[in-house]
Scaffold this active site. Structure first.
Site, PDB file in Angstrom:
ATOM      1  CG  ASP A  67      90.335 139.146  -5.876  1.00 11.91           C
ATOM      2  OD1 ASP A  67      89.202 139.426  -5.438  1.00 11.91           O
ATOM      3  OD2 ASP A  67      91.374 139.638  -5.416  1.00 11.91           O
ATOM      4  CB  SER A  68      89.739 142.235 -10.949  1.00 11.36           C
ATOM      5  OG  SER A  68      88.353 142.218 -10.701  1.00 11.36           O
TER       6      SER A  68
ATOM      7  CG  ASP B  20      85.252 150.207 -16.412  1.00 10.74           C
ATOM      8  OD1 ASP B  20      86.457 149.917 -16.531  1.00 10.74           O
ATOM      9  OD2 ASP B  20      84.348 149.359 -16.450  1.00 10.74           O
TER      10      ASP B  20
ATOM     11  NE  ARG C 116      86.585 140.818 -15.083  1.00 10.87           N
ATOM     12  CZ  ARG C 116      86.627 142.112 -14.712  1.00 10.87           C
ATOM     13  NH1 ARG C 116      86.309 143.079 -15.555  1.00 10.87           N
ATOM     14  NH2 ARG C 116      86.988 142.427 -13.489  1.00 10.87           N
TER      15      ARG C 116
ATOM     16  CG  PHE D 290      81.978 146.883 -13.391  1.00 11.34           C
ATOM     17  CD1 PHE D 290      82.737 146.577 -12.266  1.00 11.34           C
ATOM     18  CD2 PHE D 290      82.232 146.187 -14.566  1.00 11.34           C
ATOM     19  CE1 PHE D 290      83.721 145.605 -12.309  1.00 11.34           C
ATOM     20  CE2 PHE D 290      83.216 145.198 -14.618  1.00 11.34           C
ATOM     21  CZ  PHE D 290      83.970 144.911 -13.486  1.00 11.34           C
TER      22      PHE D 290
ATOM     23  CG  ASN E 100      81.084 143.086 -10.276  1.00 12.03           C
ATOM     24  OD1 ASN E 100      80.450 143.337 -11.294  1.00 12.03           O
ATOM     25  ND2 ASN E 100      82.033 143.873  -9.807  1.00 12.03           N
TER      26      ASN E 100
HETATM   27  O1  LIG Z   1      86.983 146.007 -15.341  1.00 17.18           O
HETATM   28  C1  LIG Z   1      86.897 146.755 -14.352  1.00 17.18           C
HETATM   29  N1  LIG Z   1      86.446 148.024 -14.461  1.00 17.18           N
HETATM   30  C2  LIG Z   1      86.305 148.829 -13.411  1.00 17.18           C
HETATM   31  N2  LIG Z   1      86.563 148.456 -12.139  1.00 17.18           N
HETATM   32  C3  LIG Z   1      87.015 147.192 -11.987  1.00 17.18           C
HETATM   33  C4  LIG Z   1      87.206 146.309 -13.057  1.00 17.18           C
HETATM   34  N3  LIG Z   1      87.673 145.142 -12.579  1.00 17.18           N
HETATM   35  C5  LIG Z   1      87.766 145.292 -11.275  1.00 17.18           C
HETATM   36  N4  LIG Z   1      87.356 146.526 -10.905  1.00 17.18           N
HETATM   37  C6  LIG Z   1      87.242 147.048  -9.539  1.00 17.18           C
HETATM   38  C7  LIG Z   1      85.824 146.937  -9.036  1.00 17.18           C
HETATM   39  C8  LIG Z   1      86.001 146.613  -7.580  1.00 17.18           C
HETATM   40  O2  LIG Z   1      86.199 147.809  -6.857  1.00 17.18           O
HETATM   41  C9  LIG Z   1      87.300 145.809  -7.569  1.00 17.18           C
HETATM   42  C10 LIG Z   1      87.068 144.323  -7.719  1.00 17.18           C
HETATM   43  O3  LIG Z   1      86.902 143.736  -6.436  1.00 17.18           O
HETATM   44  P1  LIG Z   1      86.556 142.175  -6.352  1.00 17.18           P
HETATM   45  O4  LIG Z   1      86.539 141.787  -4.934  1.00 17.18           O
HETATM   46  O5  LIG Z   1      87.429 141.415  -7.289  1.00 17.18           O
HETATM   47  O6  LIG Z   1      85.091 142.093  -6.990  1.00 17.18           O
HETATM   48  P2  LIG Z   1      83.665 142.405  -6.359  1.00 17.18           P
HETATM   49  O7  LIG Z   1      83.767 142.524  -4.875  1.00 17.18           O
HETATM   50  O8  LIG Z   1      83.073 143.531  -7.104  1.00 17.18           O
HETATM   51  O9  LIG Z   1      82.847 141.105  -6.735  1.00 17.18           O
HETATM   52  P3  LIG Z   1      83.217 139.571  -6.314  1.00 17.18           P
HETATM   53  O10 LIG Z   1      84.302 139.615  -5.286  1.00 17.18           O
HETATM   54  O11 LIG Z   1      81.935 138.998  -5.791  1.00 17.18           O
HETATM   55  O12 LIG Z   1      83.655 138.906  -7.578  1.00 17.18           O
HETATM   56  O13 LIG Z   1      88.053 146.273  -8.677  1.00 17.18           O
HETATM   57 MG   LIG Z   2      84.876 141.095  -3.823  1.00 15.58          MG
END
Ligand SMILES: O=c1nc[nH]c2c1ncn2[C@H]1C[C@H](O)[C@@H](COP(=O)(O)OP(=O)(O)OP(=O)(O)O)O1
Ligand SMILES: [Mg+2]
Length: 198
Positions: A71-72, A158, A184, A155, A13
């Protein structure tokens, strides 16, 4: 002593990479796992903690570097904490716009007082793939889900996340402001303390 000046970020991401690198500053170079592999591990855990550790171990194994994972997700009160760890997959992998459209639709008749939500972030740092003691830090950010999208920054969810302390959506905050307030940012503050970074 482990050298944390070069870490691999276990994330595909770009939004997370940008935010975390800005928070860490120049003393730590975050390298994207995308430099090493385009394969994303399956997030099979039942918690943010398990998924963060799983992603960090995978990245350390692939890169040979210490690895940081994030992970968020967004936990909506009215939905009993959903989509939570499934936030990225809420609309079956169709991406941020579809996730946001689905959430607005599911909450369309829910009054403002019941639209509370929190962003959750767990950061996991492993020194190597089999590290028996990952460093774990978490952060929460409380807000509300808007009835329509607003703002262009950030992203994910938000544009739908109302930030009470600033009276705007988190996509209307400047990147610097979001990086002071967000889930974060809170998790990263704790990580910096744990690593004795400035
Ligand atoms: O600050 C943020 N502002 C807006 N949305 C956010 C934020 N922080 C997490 N989110 C959302 C995006 C995604 O729908 C989910 C994270 O999912 P998550 O699996 O942790 O990340 P990801 O798949 O995008 O990338 P990766 O797993 O490769 O780190 O929560
Ligand atoms: Mg992910």
């Amino acid at each position: 002593m482990i050298d944390f000046t070069q870490l691999v970020l276990a994330s595909h991401n770009a939004g997370k990479l940008k935010e975390l690198q800005a928070m860490l500053g120049e003393s730590v170079h975050l390298r994207s796992i995308g430099e090493f592999s385009s394969v994303e591990p399956e997030e099979t855990g039942l918690s943010f903690v398990e998924n963060a550790i799983l992603k960090a171990r995978n990245a350390a194994r692939i890169s040979g570097l210490p690895a940081l994972a994030d992970d968020s997700g967004l936990a909506v009160d009215f939905l009993g904490g959903a989509p939570g760890i499934y936030s990225a997959r809420y609309a079956d992998g169709q991406g941020d716009a579809a996730n946001n459209a689905k959430l607005l639709d599911v909450l369309k008749d829910v009054p403002e007082a019941e639209r509370g939500a929190q962003f959750v972030c767990v950061l996991a740092l492993v020194r190597h793939a089999d590290d028996p003691l990952p460093i774990l830090c978490e952060g929460l950010w409380h807000g509300r889900i808007l009835t329509q999208a607003s703002g262009e920054h950030g992203f994910g969810y938000d544009p739908l996340f109302w930030v009470p302390e600033r009276n705007c959506s988190s996509a209307e905050l400047s990147p610097a402001e979001k990086n002071q307030l967000s889930h974060r940012a809170r998790a990263m503050d704790l990580l910096r303390q744990r690593l004795s970074l400035k």
